[in-house]
Design a protein around this motif. Structure first.
Motif, PDB file in Angstrom:
ATOM      1  N   GLU A 130     -17.369  11.042  53.069  1.00  0.00           N
ATOM      2  CA  GLU A 130     -17.015  10.539  54.395  1.00  0.00           C
ATOM      3  C   GLU A 130     -17.773  11.282  55.476  1.00  0.00           C
ATOM      4  O   GLU A 130     -17.712  12.507  55.570  1.00  0.00           O
ATOM      5  CB  GLU A 130     -15.512  10.673  54.631  1.00  0.00           C
ATOM      6  N   MET A 131     -18.488  10.558  56.312  1.00  0.00           N
ATOM      7  CA  MET A 131     -19.188  11.094  57.470  1.00  0.00           C
ATOM      8  C   MET A 131     -18.390  10.742  58.722  1.00  0.00           C
ATOM      9  O   MET A 131     -17.839   9.648  58.825  1.00  0.00           O
ATOM     10  CB  MET A 131     -20.593  10.487  57.583  1.00  0.00           C
ATOM     11  N   SER A 132     -18.339  11.656  59.701  1.00  0.00           N
ATOM     12  CA  SER A 132     -17.618  11.346  60.934  1.00  0.00           C
ATOM     13  C   SER A 132     -18.245  12.054  62.121  1.00  0.00           C
ATOM     14  O   SER A 132     -18.893  13.096  61.984  1.00  0.00           O
ATOM     15  CB  SER A 132     -16.139  11.735  60.816  1.00  0.00           C
ATOM     16  N   ILE A 133     -18.036  11.454  63.289  1.00  0.00           N
ATOM     17  CA  ILE A 133     -18.455  12.026  64.565  1.00  0.00           C
ATOM     18  C   ILE A 133     -17.245  12.102  65.475  1.00  0.00           C
ATOM     19  O   ILE A 133     -16.457  11.146  65.569  1.00  0.00           O
ATOM     20  CB  ILE A 133     -19.533  11.170  65.267  1.00  0.00           C
ATOM     21  N   HIS A 134     -17.072  13.232  66.155  1.00  0.00           N
ATOM     22  CA  HIS A 134     -16.117  13.361  67.255  1.00  0.00           C
ATOM     23  C   HIS A 134     -16.893  13.794  68.498  1.00  0.00           C
ATOM     24  O   HIS A 134     -17.750  14.673  68.428  1.00  0.00           O
ATOM     25  CB  HIS A 134     -15.036  14.389  66.931  1.00  0.00           C
ATOM     26  N   GLY A 135     -16.580  13.171  69.619  1.00  0.00           N
ATOM     27  CA  GLY A 135     -17.202  13.518  70.886  1.00  0.00           C
ATOM     28  C   GLY A 135     -16.158  13.954  71.882  1.00  0.00           C
ATOM     29  O   GLY A 135     -15.230  13.192  72.186  1.00  0.00           O
ATOM     30  N   ASN A 136     -16.252  15.207  72.359  1.00  0.00           N
ATOM     31  CA  ASN A 136     -15.241  15.778  73.258  1.00  0.00           C
ATOM     32  C   ASN A 136     -13.830  15.606  72.688  1.00  0.00           C
ATOM     33  O   ASN A 136     -12.876  15.307  73.398  1.00  0.00           O
ATOM     34  CB  ASN A 136     -15.337  15.171  74.651  1.00  0.00           C
ATOM     35  N   GLY A 137     -13.742  15.803  71.370  1.00  0.00           N
ATOM     36  CA  GLY A 137     -12.450  15.760  70.695  1.00  0.00           C
ATOM     37  C   GLY A 137     -12.002  14.393  70.237  1.00  0.00           C
ATOM     38  O   GLY A 137     -11.120  14.290  69.385  1.00  0.00           O
ATOM     39  N   ALA A 138     -12.575  13.341  70.787  1.00  0.00           N
ATOM     40  CA  ALA A 138     -12.148  11.980  70.444  1.00  0.00           C
ATOM     41  C   ALA A 138     -12.949  11.452  69.257  1.00  0.00           C
ATOM     42  O   ALA A 138     -14.145  11.712  69.148  1.00  0.00           O
ATOM     43  CB  ALA A 138     -12.337  11.052  71.638  1.00  0.00           C
ATOM     44  N   PRO A 139     -12.305  10.709  68.355  1.00  0.00           N
ATOM     45  CA  PRO A 139     -13.052  10.128  67.237  1.00  0.00           C
ATOM     46  C   PRO A 139     -14.029   9.059  67.723  1.00  0.00           C
ATOM     47  O   PRO A 139     -13.646   8.140  68.449  1.00  0.00           O
ATOM     48  CB  PRO A 139     -11.953   9.535  66.348  1.00  0.00           C
ATOM     49  N   ILE A 140     -15.278   9.199  67.324  1.00  0.00           N
ATOM     50  CA  ILE A 140     -16.308   8.219  67.683  1.00  0.00           C
ATOM     51  C   ILE A 140     -16.477   7.203  66.561  1.00  0.00           C
ATOM     52  O   ILE A 140     -16.459   6.000  66.785  1.00  0.00           O
ATOM     53  CB  ILE A 140     -17.652   8.915  67.969  1.00  0.00           C
ATOM     54  N   ALA A 141     -16.646   7.697  65.319  1.00  0.00           N
ATOM     55  CA  ALA A 141     -16.820   6.792  64.185  1.00  0.00           C
ATOM     56  C   ALA A 141     -16.686   7.569  62.889  1.00  0.00           C
ATOM     57  O   ALA A 141     -16.952   8.771  62.832  1.00  0.00           O
ATOM     58  CB  ALA A 141     -18.190   6.119  64.243  1.00  0.00           C
ATOM     59  N   THR A 142     -16.267   6.844  61.842  1.00  0.00           N
ATOM     60  CA  THR A 142     -16.189   7.386  60.486  1.00  0.00           C
ATOM     61  C   THR A 142     -16.820   6.376  59.540  1.00  0.00           C
ATOM     62  O   THR A 142     -16.665   5.169  59.707  1.00  0.00           O
ATOM     63  CB  THR A 142     -14.733   7.644  60.073  1.00  0.00           C
ATOM     64  N   LEU A 143     -17.536   6.893  58.550  1.00  0.00           N
ATOM     65  CA  LEU A 143     -18.220   6.034  57.589  1.00  0.00           C
ATOM     66  C   LEU A 143     -18.053   6.613  56.192  1.00  0.00           C
ATOM     67  O   LEU A 143     -18.253   7.816  55.989  1.00  0.00           O
ATOM     68  CB  LEU A 143     -19.713   5.945  57.929  1.00  0.00           C
ATOM     69  N   THR A 144     -17.675   5.761  55.225  1.00  0.00           N
ATOM     70  CA  THR A 144     -17.716   6.169  53.826  1.00  0.00           C
ATOM     71  C   THR A 144     -19.135   5.937  53.336  1.00  0.00           C
ATOM     72  O   THR A 144     -19.602   4.793  53.261  1.00  0.00           O
ATOM     73  CB  THR A 144     -16.720   5.382  52.976  1.00  0.00           C
ATOM     74  N   ALA A 145     -19.838   7.028  53.039  1.00  0.00           N
ATOM     75  CA  ALA A 145     -21.232   6.943  52.642  1.00  0.00           C
ATOM     76  C   ALA A 145     -21.354   6.424  51.216  1.00  0.00           C
ATOM     77  O   ALA A 145     -20.370   6.310  50.481  1.00  0.00           O
ATOM     78  CB  ALA A 145     -21.892   8.313  52.776  1.00  0.00           C
TER      79      ALA A 145
END
Length: 204
Positions: A130-145
């Protein structure tokens, strides 16, 4: 009074994995036009062109859980925090051509949302597949690679044209930091005066 100063070595505060750049034309500004580079009230450095600003002594990640926390300002497209010039890729930051948040490994790619031009705390994580991005604490996106990413971080800071984008701090872990993410983001945000997303429920 108008001289520039450049970053040849960015010292690893946790050990000996320093980042370096021996080619003068690729070195980032730490002093520009006679003044130290700041982002807000804290020192930073400014990558100057389309080249990689810094190379790590030893690659980080690659087949392990991974977390990167960074305080940076990406002014325009192609502002990468990490960037591989060849495959397998491990790219993070602001995507070229569409100004989106960006996280690209050899097994998956996230490119979504509009990346702000203000200073942010960006978190790029891999846990299992699982890959994920958070920006300023908020979830941006998650991806199952499609699998466990085998690429690793080797190069830091590719900002096109030296137009004022800055990097203040980068923290790397070769481990799952899910339980610690909010505390780390809160500490970075407090230090740099960055407002975290109120709905993300961070501690001060």
């Amino acid at each position: 009074a108008s001289a520039n100063g450049y970053v040849k070595t960015w010292y690893d505060q946790a050990g000996t994995n320093h980042a370096y750049q021996n080619t003068t034309s690729k070195q980032a500004y730490i002093v520009k036009d006679g003044a130290q580079v700041y982002e807000g009230s804290t020192p930073a450095f400014e990558p100057i062109n389309t080249q990689i600003a810094l190379e790590l002594t030893s690659p980080i990640g690659g087949g392990t859980d991974f977390a990167m926390f960074a305080a940076y300002r990406a002014l325009h497209d192609g502002s990468y925090l990490t960037r591989h010039l060849t495959t397998p890729q491990f790219d993070t930051g602001r995507r070229s051509n569409n100004d989106n948040w960006y996280f690209n490994t050899d097994t998956g790619q996230i490119t979504t949302g509009v990346h702000p031009s203000t200073q942010v705390v960006g978190t790029y994580s891999i846990v299992g597949t699982e890959m994920s991005i958070h920006g300023n604490g908020a979830p941006i996106a998650t991806l199952t690679a499609t699998g466990v990413p085998t690429a690793d971080v080797e190069r830091l800071g590719r900002y096109t044209g030296g137009q004022g984008g800055t990097i203040s701090e980068m923290i790397f872990y070769e481990s799952d930091q899910t339980d610690n993410r909010k505390a780390i983001e809160s500490n970075m945000a407090d230090f740099y005066g960055i407002d975290l997303d109120a709905a993300a429920d961070h501690d001060s």
